[in-house]
Design a protein around this motif. Structure first.
Motif, PDB file in Angstrom:
ATOM      1  N   ALA A   1       0.829  -1.216   0.000  1.00 19.87           N
ATOM      2  CA  ALA A   1       0.000   0.000   0.000  1.00 19.87           C
ATOM      3  C   ALA A   1       0.856   1.256   0.000  1.00 19.87           C
ATOM      4  CB  ALA A   1      -0.926  -0.010   1.213  1.00 19.87           C
ATOM      5  N   ASP A   2       1.935   1.256   0.756  1.00 21.98           N
ATOM      6  CA  ASP A   2       2.796   2.434   0.837  1.00 21.98           C
ATOM      7  C   ASP A   2       3.478   2.754  -0.491  1.00 21.98           C
ATOM      8  OD1 ASP A   2       2.096   2.657   3.475  1.00 21.98           O
ATOM      9  OD2 ASP A   2       3.959   1.820   4.273  1.00 21.98           O
ATOM     10  N   LYS A   3       3.669   1.737  -1.312  1.00 22.74           N
ATOM     11  CA  LYS A   3       4.266   1.959  -2.632  1.00 22.74           C
ATOM     12  C   LYS A   3       3.248   2.490  -3.646  1.00 22.74           C
ATOM     13  CE  LYS A   3       7.315  -0.922  -4.285  1.00 22.74           C
ATOM     14  NZ  LYS A   3       8.058  -2.134  -4.743  1.00 22.74           N
ATOM     15  N   GLY A   4       1.981   2.512  -3.257  1.00 24.95           N
ATOM     16  CA  GLY A   4       0.948   2.951  -4.181  1.00 24.95           C
ATOM     17  C   GLY A   4       0.433   1.844  -5.069  1.00 24.95           C
ATOM     18  N   LEU A   5       0.686   0.579  -4.678  1.00 28.24           N
ATOM     19  CA  LEU A   5       0.176  -0.566  -5.421  1.00 28.24           C
ATOM     20  C   LEU A   5      -1.150  -1.019  -4.814  1.00 28.24           C
ATOM     21  CD1 LEU A   5       3.505  -2.604  -5.739  1.00 28.24           C
ATOM     22  CD2 LEU A   5       2.411  -1.230  -7.524  1.00 28.24           C
ATOM     23  N   TYR A   6      -2.039  -1.511  -5.664  1.00 22.93           N
ATOM     24  CA  TYR A   6      -3.347  -1.980  -5.214  1.00 22.93           C
ATOM     25  C   TYR A   6      -3.360  -3.505  -5.180  1.00 22.93           C
ATOM     26  CZ  TYR A   6      -4.814   2.818  -5.987  1.00 22.93           C
ATOM     27  OH  TYR A   6      -4.912   4.180  -5.943  1.00 22.93           O
ATOM     28  N   ALA A   7      -3.588  -4.073  -4.006  1.00 22.51           N
ATOM     29  CA  ALA A   7      -3.627  -5.523  -3.859  1.00 22.51           C
ATOM     30  C   ALA A   7      -4.944  -6.054  -4.413  1.00 22.51           C
ATOM     31  CB  ALA A   7      -3.474  -5.910  -2.392  1.00 22.51           C
ATOM     32  N   VAL A   8      -4.853  -7.001  -5.343  1.00 26.93           N
ATOM     33  CA  VAL A   8      -6.035  -7.580  -5.982  1.00 26.93           C
ATOM     34  C   VAL A   8      -5.866  -9.095  -6.046  1.00 26.93           C
ATOM     35  CG1 VAL A   8      -6.460  -5.525  -7.384  1.00 26.93           C
ATOM     36  CG2 VAL A   8      -5.020  -7.358  -8.299  1.00 26.93           C
ATOM     37  N   THR A   9      -6.920  -9.789  -6.452  1.00 24.27           N
ATOM     38  CA  THR A   9      -6.815 -11.228  -6.659  1.00 24.27           C
ATOM     39  C   THR A   9      -6.189 -11.503  -8.029  1.00 24.27           C
ATOM     40  OG1 THR A   9      -8.971 -11.461  -7.717  1.00 24.27           O
ATOM     41  CG2 THR A   9      -8.911 -11.548  -5.288  1.00 24.27           C
ATOM     42  N   VAL A  10      -5.811 -12.743  -8.263  1.00 23.33           N
ATOM     43  CA  VAL A  10      -5.219 -13.105  -9.558  1.00 23.33           C
ATOM     44  C   VAL A  10      -6.206 -12.846 -10.694  1.00 23.33           C
ATOM     45  CG1 VAL A  10      -4.487 -15.073 -10.963  1.00 23.33           C
ATOM     46  CG2 VAL A  10      -3.517 -14.738  -8.685  1.00 23.33           C
ATOM     47  N   ARG A  11      -7.459 -13.210 -10.487  1.00 19.65           N
ATOM     48  CA  ARG A  11      -8.453 -12.975 -11.543  1.00 19.65           C
ATOM     49  C   ARG A  11      -8.610 -11.484 -11.831  1.00 19.65           C
ATOM     50  NH1 ARG A  11     -10.397 -17.790  -9.450  1.00 19.65           N
ATOM     51  NH2 ARG A  11     -11.145 -19.311 -10.989  1.00 19.65           N
ATOM     52  N   GLU A  12      -8.599 -10.674 -10.791  1.00 19.12           N
ATOM     53  CA  GLU A  12      -8.693  -9.229 -11.002  1.00 19.12           C
ATOM     54  C   GLU A  12      -7.456  -8.702 -11.716  1.00 19.12           C
ATOM     55  OE1 GLU A  12     -11.445  -7.675  -7.279  1.00 19.12           O
ATOM     56  OE2 GLU A  12      -9.330  -8.117  -6.911  1.00 19.12           O
ATOM     57  N   LEU A  13      -6.298  -9.220 -11.386  1.00 20.81           N
ATOM     58  CA  LEU A  13      -5.060  -8.752 -12.016  1.00 20.81           C
ATOM     59  C   LEU A  13      -5.105  -8.951 -13.524  1.00 20.81           C
ATOM     60  CD1 LEU A  13      -2.128  -7.678 -11.582  1.00 20.81           C
ATOM     61  CD2 LEU A  13      -1.406 -10.076 -11.531  1.00 20.81           C
ATOM     62  N   PHE A  14      -5.631 -10.097 -13.963  1.00 21.63           N
ATOM     63  CA  PHE A  14      -5.629 -10.421 -15.390  1.00 21.63           C
ATOM     64  C   PHE A  14      -6.958 -10.120 -16.080  1.00 21.63           C
ATOM     65  CE2 PHE A  14      -2.075 -12.975 -13.814  1.00 21.63           C
ATOM     66  CZ  PHE A  14      -1.100 -12.639 -14.742  1.00 21.63           C
ATOM     67  N   SER A  15      -7.845  -9.422 -15.415  1.00 25.52           N
ATOM     68  CA  SER A  15      -9.116  -9.072 -16.039  1.00 25.52           C
ATOM     69  C   SER A  15      -8.871  -8.296 -17.331  1.00 25.52           C
ATOM     70  CB  SER A  15      -9.948  -8.205 -15.084  1.00 25.52           C
ATOM     71  OG  SER A  15     -11.145  -7.794 -15.693  1.00 25.52           O
ATOM     72  N   GLY A  16      -9.544  -8.719 -18.408  1.00 26.96           N
ATOM     73  CA  GLY A  16      -9.355  -8.090 -19.702  1.00 26.96           C
ATOM     74  C   GLY A  16      -8.349  -8.806 -20.577  1.00 26.96           C
ATOM     75  N   ILE A  17      -7.609  -9.742 -20.016  1.00 26.71           N
ATOM     76  CA  ILE A  17      -6.662 -10.550 -20.788  1.00 26.71           C
ATOM     77  C   ILE A  17      -7.201 -11.980 -20.851  1.00 26.71           C
ATOM     78  CG2 ILE A  17      -4.333 -11.545 -20.846  1.00 26.71           C
ATOM     79  CD1 ILE A  17      -3.289  -8.993 -19.635  1.00 26.71           C
ATOM     80  N   GLU A  18      -7.427 -12.466 -22.048  1.00 27.03           N
ATOM     81  CA  GLU A  18      -8.038 -13.779 -22.228  1.00 27.03           C
ATOM     82  C   GLU A  18      -7.058 -14.899 -21.883  1.00 27.03           C
ATOM     83  OE1 GLU A  18     -10.308 -16.365 -25.764  1.00 27.03           O
ATOM     84  OE2 GLU A  18      -9.564 -14.330 -26.139  1.00 27.03           O
ATOM     85  N   TRP A  19      -7.546 -15.838 -21.045  1.00 29.42           N
ATOM     86  CA  TRP A  19      -6.701 -16.983 -20.701  1.00 29.42           C
ATOM     87  C   TRP A  19      -6.482 -17.859 -21.932  1.00 29.42           C
ATOM     88  CZ3 TRP A  19      -4.733 -15.895 -16.294  1.00 29.42           C
ATOM     89  CH2 TRP A  19      -5.462 -15.442 -15.205  1.00 29.42           C
ATOM     90  N   LYS A  20      -5.266 -18.384 -22.080  1.00 27.76           N
ATOM     91  CA  LYS A  20      -4.948 -19.303 -23.163  1.00 27.76           C
ATOM     92  C   LYS A  20      -4.622 -20.683 -22.595  1.00 27.76           C
ATOM     93  CE  LYS A  20      -3.270 -16.135 -26.725  1.00 27.76           C
ATOM     94  NZ  LYS A  20      -4.266 -16.585 -27.713  1.00 27.76           N
ATOM     95  N   LYS A  21      -5.222 -21.713 -23.167  1.00 28.23           N
ATOM     96  CA  LYS A  21      -4.931 -23.072 -22.733  1.00 28.23           C
ATOM     97  C   LYS A  21      -3.451 -23.375 -22.968  1.00 28.23           C
ATOM     98  CE  LYS A  21      -6.189 -27.910 -23.407  1.00 28.23           C
ATOM     99  NZ  LYS A  21      -7.065 -28.881 -24.131  1.00 28.23           N
ATOM    100  N   GLY A  22      -2.799 -23.888 -21.942  1.00 28.20           N
ATOM    101  CA  GLY A  22      -1.377 -24.186 -22.046  1.00 28.20           C
ATOM    102  C   GLY A  22      -0.492 -22.984 -21.782  1.00 28.20           C
ATOM    103  N   GLY A  23      -1.106 -21.823 -21.475  1.00 21.87           N
ATOM    104  CA  GLY A  23      -0.327 -20.612 -21.235  1.00 21.87           C
ATOM    105  C   GLY A  23       0.084 -20.465 -19.775  1.00 21.87           C
ATOM    106  N   SER A  24       1.254 -19.891 -19.549  1.00 15.32           N
ATOM    107  CA  SER A  24       1.739 -19.593 -18.201  1.00 15.32           C
ATOM    108  C   SER A  24       1.710 -18.088 -17.985  1.00 15.32           C
ATOM    109  CB  SER A  24       3.169 -20.112 -18.011  1.00 15.32           C
ATOM    110  OG  SER A  24       3.198 -21.528 -18.057  1.00 15.32           O
TER     111      SER A  24
END
Length: 473
Positions: free
Chosen positions: A428-451
């Motif tokens: 928080a002190d760095k100005g970063l917003y803590a979110v879940t993994v799903r929230e972090l990648f919202s808007g980016i489509e998951w790809k099968k076999g992707g890391s």
């Protein structure tokens, strides 16, 4: 009845004449009063409206959250200040879309397909009251600072009342402009506020006075200036604001396409109740959501602890049943491990299809496709499972996290639990917003076999529109 005497008749006639004269005098006075310019009409109404408008501003200021994107090192320079309204996802989305469009149009994407969120210290965030001024007027607007090397944007609430909020997005640089938004809180819908007016108006000329009445060039609008919906909204602006109750205040109001986010993740749980509760309490105090990758065998061993984590609203996903190393495990065994874990997760209340984190981050092309979905890795390894030192864990988070990071920790270690308050504060002190993994990648489509290691443009492993995932060779 005996006839009136001459004396009684005279008295009666005088009384009738006097009554008629009195009535005429009173009537004349009423007519004169009605035609006279009286400075007091409307004052009680205006006073009540002024009180309601002040109460609406206070109510809105109490729930608004402040965000800032400030950087003198970016080209163009960024100076963006906006509020977020937790009860109005449509308004937040409209603001985000417009801000990103303006940054992109000014070259702020640096020829990329997406914005690279800028980390901004919390000290730059404006107080919530700065977004709800008592009176919004073109004369009160900041002087234009047209600078083609800068993106200077701010938002403000023109007026609010009933189920409506009218918002202005003001752009000072590189090209001065104003956009108005009308939000219907009851239906969570946001549209261009030009539909409030019967004829085209300059958005920069629209404001509101301290009674909540909309103005054009600082003059109060009349019903003839407004459309039918404008008349209805203006009436509502003179009533008490009806704010819906937000479902969850732990997530930021804007997405990680605009904000600098970080996903804090914990592997190998659920563990002992006391250890896990220490992390839960710290997360509750910090008002953030975490992502857990549970082992199926531990979910079976500690179902009550698992249920407690899930009921607290944190994201829970799959870390296999027995912590197998996938690049050394057959595809059939991998699928059995994941199926067993998924069943254990459903038994304790997990409803979403779980994401998968490969133990040790070990994955090859064959194993990656055996997952049937994305593999969630990390870009910040705290090493907490090795050194078992709370201070070292917190220091690594403080020094290594950046916008789009995924942080790896393990919730089963008391030292990691002890580090949680400092870890959360460091982010928080760095100005970063803590979110879940799903929230972090919202808007980016998951790809099968992707890391997926991180989000953005921090390094070649991070996911972005040009590079959604790392695919194993």
């Amino acid at each position: 009845m005996s006839p009136l005497s001459p004396r009684d008749t005279l008295v009666y006639s005088a009384f009738v004449g006097l009554s008629a004269l009195t009535t005429l005098v009173l009537l004349a006075g009423a007519v004169v009063t009605a035609l006279r310019d009286d400075p007091t009409p409307g004052r009680p109404v205006e006073s009540a409206q002024r009180t309601i408008a002040a109460e609406n501003r206070d109510a809105l200021s109490a729930v608004l959250r402040s965000y800032a994107l400030v950087s003198d090192e970016r080209t163009p320079r960024l100076d963006v200040h906006t509020f977020g309204l937790p009860t109005a996802a449509s308004l937040n989305a409209a603001i985000e879309e417009h801000v990103l469009s303006l940054i992109d149009g000014s070259g702020g994407f640096a020829d990329r397909a997406a914005f690279d969120p800028v980390q901004t210290a919390p000290v730059h965030r404006w107080p919530a009251t700065a977004f709800t001024p008592a009176q919004t007027s073109i004369d009160d607007a900041p002087a234009s600072r047209v600078d083609p090397r800068a993106v200077d944007i701010s938002t403000r609430v023109l007026a609010s009342g009933g189920k409506f909020v009218v918002t202005a997005i003001d752009v000072q640089s590189p090209h001065p402009q104003t956009r108005l938004l009308l939000t219907d809180l009851a239906h969570d819908s946001t549209v261009n506020a030009r539909r409030l007016f019967a004829a085209p108006v300059d958005p920069a000329a629209v404001g509101a006075d301290d009674t909540g009445t909309l103005t054009i060039n600082d003059d109060a609008v009349s019903d003839t200036d407004l459309s039918s919906i404008g008349v209805r909204v203006q009436k509502a602006l003179h009533s008490s604001l009806e704010l819906p109750q937000p479902f969850d205040l732990r997530s930021p109001d804007f997405s990680c396409a605009l904000l600098p986010c970080v996903a804090l993740t914990y592997d190998d749980g659920p563990g002992e109740a006391k250890t896990e509760q220490t992390i839960l309490d710290a997360a509750d105090e910090a008002n953030i959501r975490l992502t857990y990758f549970f082992l199926g065998k531990n979910t079976v061993a500690f179902p009550k602890v698992a249920e407690r984590i899930i009921s607290a609203g944190h994201e829970v996903d799959d870390h296999t049943f027995s912590h197998v190393q996938m690049d050394k495990t057959s595809s059939a065994t991998i699928r059995r491990e994941l199926d067993r874990t998924d069943r254990s997760l459903r038994s304790v209340g997990v409803k979403d299809e779980p994401l998968v984190r490969p133990p040790y981050g070990a994955l090859d092309k064959r194993a990656a496709h055996a997952l049937g979905g994305p593999a969630i890795i990390w870009d910040v390894d705290t090493g907490d499972w090795q050194h078992r030192d709370a201070k070292k864990t917190a220091r690594r988070v403080q020094s290594l996290t950046r916008p789009g990071s995924i942080v790896l920790m393990h919730s089963i270690h008391p030292s990691t639990a002890k580090a949680a308050p400092e870890v959360f504060s460091a982010v928080a002190d760095k100005g970063l917003y803590a979110v879940t993994v799903r929230e972090l990648f919202s808007g980016i489509e998951w790809k099968k076999g992707g890391s997926y290691f991180c989000r953005g443009y921090g390094d070649e492993l991070c996911s972005n529109p040009e590079h959604p995932a790392v695919m194993k060779n």
